[in-house]
Design a protein around this motif. Structure first.
Motif, PDB file in Angstrom:
ATOM      1  N   TYR A  91       0.842  -1.193   0.000  1.00  0.00           N
ATOM      2  CA  TYR A  91       0.000   0.000   0.000  1.00  0.00           C
ATOM      3  C   TYR A  91       0.882   1.251   0.000  1.00  0.00           C
ATOM      4  N   GLY A  92       0.537   2.225  -0.839  1.00  0.00           N
ATOM      5  CA  GLY A  92       1.296   3.471  -0.854  1.00  0.00           C
ATOM      6  C   GLY A  92       1.137   4.207  -2.165  1.00  0.00           C
ATOM      7  N   HIS A  93       2.083   5.091  -2.432  1.00  0.00           N
ATOM      8  CA  HIS A  93       2.086   5.870  -3.671  1.00  0.00           C
ATOM      9  C   HIS A  93       3.077   5.248  -4.649  1.00  0.00           C
ATOM     10  N   GLN A  94       2.622   5.076  -5.877  1.00  0.00           N
ATOM     11  CA  GLN A  94       3.534   4.563  -6.903  1.00  0.00           C
ATOM     12  C   GLN A  94       3.968   5.705  -7.802  1.00  0.00           C
ATOM     13  N   ALA A  95       5.266   5.777  -8.046  1.00  0.00           N
ATOM     14  CA  ALA A  95       5.828   6.839  -8.867  1.00  0.00           C
ATOM     15  C   ALA A  95       6.479   6.253 -10.103  1.00  0.00           C
ATOM     16  N   PHE A 113       9.182  12.826 -12.220  1.00  0.00           N
ATOM     17  CA  PHE A 113       8.806  11.906 -11.144  1.00  0.00           C
ATOM     18  C   PHE A 113       7.297  12.044 -10.992  1.00  0.00           C
ATOM     19  N   ILE A 114       6.545  11.101 -11.545  1.00  0.00           N
ATOM     20  CA  ILE A 114       5.115  11.277 -11.767  1.00  0.00           C
ATOM     21  C   ILE A 114       4.313  10.356 -10.865  1.00  0.00           C
ATOM     22  N   LYS A 134      18.067   9.112   1.532  1.00  0.00           N
ATOM     23  CA  LYS A 134      18.544  10.474   1.791  1.00  0.00           C
ATOM     24  C   LYS A 134      17.463  11.548   1.644  1.00  0.00           C
ATOM     25  N   LEU A 135      16.499  11.331   0.749  1.00  0.00           N
ATOM     26  CA  LEU A 135      15.509  12.370   0.431  1.00  0.00           C
ATOM     27  C   LEU A 135      14.121  12.050   0.960  1.00  0.00           C
ATOM     28  N   ALA A 136      14.011  11.066   1.831  1.00  0.00           N
ATOM     29  CA  ALA A 136      12.786  10.755   2.582  1.00  0.00           C
ATOM     30  C   ALA A 136      11.609  10.372   1.700  1.00  0.00           C
ATOM     31  N   TYR A 161       6.158  17.943  -3.201  1.00  0.00           N
ATOM     32  CA  TYR A 161       7.288  17.437  -2.429  1.00  0.00           C
ATOM     33  C   TYR A 161       8.224  16.630  -3.319  1.00  0.00           C
ATOM     34  N   TRP A 162       7.650  15.790  -4.184  1.00  0.00           N
ATOM     35  CA  TRP A 162       8.480  15.021  -5.113  1.00  0.00           C
ATOM     36  C   TRP A 162       9.243  15.937  -6.060  1.00  0.00           C
ATOM     37  N   LEU A 163       8.630  17.046  -6.465  1.00  0.00           N
ATOM     38  CA  LEU A 163       9.313  18.013  -7.330  1.00  0.00           C
ATOM     39  C   LEU A 163      10.541  18.586  -6.626  1.00  0.00           C
TER      40      LEU A 163
END
Length: 420
Positions: A164-168, A184-185, A345-347, A362-364
């Motif tokens: 479960y989560g966000h897929q990029a 990063f979509i 490193k980028l959480a 945030y991904w941007l």
């Protein structure tokens, strides 16, 4: 009096502290929340010309936080390195009235300029690398009033189960060892991943040299291959072993064809890639949806004939040698490293955002951080080297400012309030 109270609140110091530092003429504009290095990076991208000072200060506070030890991607981390409360920063990301597409377009233009210029200078191919990853989250209760947006169950190939989560979907451009994240979509099931990659391919300019689209088996699609071909990219990708081949005009499943060949070594050539040896059979001909391509059937040297060890690779550029195809496919690996760096490193795996817009923003900024690490130190370097250099630079800036404050004031309590 009201103005003084607001200023004191912003600086997180008392009235007495504010009066002491203004009397001693310490430059308040250059506060501990400011980073000259990060500001210069934003200025170099011309971001400062399109955004207000308020937006720039928010961006700077978030970017500075990323390079501070203990960063976890939470709004409390941002607040520690900003003059604003964490709820203000959360509002900025989730629903702030600023146009993040301007930053997206600026970053994409810069990545293309760097990679394509390097290809023109060296004559080496541009690699467009595509893959996806999952930022795992805890499934909310069915009674949750404000669940995380656009989070679903996705098949995790790493865990071998639903996650479960966000897929990029990540798209990276690479040339001559320079690797930069282009997009990063967030995949939210409103559009297929095939269409997402197609749209990315359509917006890429034609590269100045022969270039290649690198992917795993999930993106070896007739639609994607043809779209990239229109943009001057050949495709090199992994193949599933259930794909149909037509050896000698006979329709045969790839795995079945490999089993017939594996009786003897005579049909295979021993190829060395990255100091490892593989037995490789080269097929050239028709596949379903592809008129002519090269397919490599490969076994590790010590696992020859083992069906579980069989790997297959496709290249639409039939002029490449077997060694070149395998060597180019290895150039796909940096995107796997990128995912691990983002999580470590980028959480990427620990951020706390609920709105889809906040997550995209945030991904941007995470992609911007990666870009700064690779390009911001005056020479192109790996993310790891750039990240550690920038951490040292920002730490030195903080020490320099605290040293300046200490030199300007004899009041230890005042200094400690600012230092904390």
């Amino acid at each position: 009096k009201d103005t003084l109270n607001r200023l004191c609140c912003i600086m997180k110091v008392t009235k007495q502290t504010f009066a002491t530092f203004t009397r001693k003429k310490v430059p308040l504009a250059n506060t501990i929340h400011h980073s000259s290095f990060i500001y210069n990076q934003l200025k170099r991208l011309n971001v400062c010309k399109v955004y207000s000072n308020r937006v720039i200060n928010h961006l700077m506070g978030i970017l500075v936080s990323i390079f501070i030890s203990g960063y976890r991607g939470k709004t409390t981390d941002f607040a520690k390195n900003s003059s604003c409360h964490r709820t203000t920063i959360a509002h900025f990301l989730n629903s702030g009235k600023w146009d993040d597409s301007l930053l997206t377009d600026t970053l994409k233009r810069s990545v293309i300029e760097i990679i394509y210029s390097e290809a023109l200078r060296t004559g080496k191919p541009v690699f467009c690398i595509v893959d996806d990853t999952i930022a795992s989250k805890t499934k909310p209760s069915s009674r949750a009033l404000h669940p995380i947006e656009d989070a679903y169950f996705h098949q995790s190939h790493l865990k071998g189960k639903q996650d479960y989560g966000h897929q990029a979907v990540a798209v990276m451009l690479s040339c001559n060892g320079i690797v930069l994240n282009y997009a990063f979509i967030l995949y939210n099931k409103s559009i297929s991943k095939i269409n997402i990659v197609q749209n990315i391919a359509k917006e890429l300019p034609v590269p100045p040299v022969m270039s290649y689209f690198l992917c795993d088996c999930w993106y070896v699609s007739e639609k994607i291959i043809s779209t990239f071909a229109e943009k001057g990219f050949h495709t090199i990708g992994a193949l599933k072993t259930n794909r149909m081949l037509y050896p000698f005009g006979i329709r045969k499943k790839l795995s079945e064809f490999a089993a017939l060949l594996s009786v003897t070594h005579s049909d295979f050539n021993l190829v060395t890639v990255k100091s490892k040896n593989y037995y490789v059979y080269r097929y050239e001909g028709k596949l379903n949806g592809i008129e002519n391509a090269v397919v490599l059937l490969s076994y590790p040297e010590k696992a020859f004939g083992n069906p579980k060890a069989l790997r297959a690779f496709l290249s639409t550029d039939v002029s490449l040698s077997t060694g070149e195809i395998l060597s180019f496919y290895v150039c796909r690996w940096p995107i796997e490293v990128f995912f691990r760096q983002c999580k470590d490193k980028l959480a990427l795996g620990s951020y706390q955002m609920r709105s889809a817009q906040g997550i995209r923003r945030y991904w941007l900024l995470m992609s911007l951080s990666h870009y700064i690490c690779v390009t911001g130190t005056g020479e192109f370097c790996s993310f790891e080297n750039g990240y550690h250099r920038i951490c040292d630079i920002i730490q030195q800036e903080r020490y320099r400012y605290l040293f300046q404050c200490a030199m300007e004031s004899n009041d230890f309590d005042t200094f400690m309030k600012l230092a904390v």
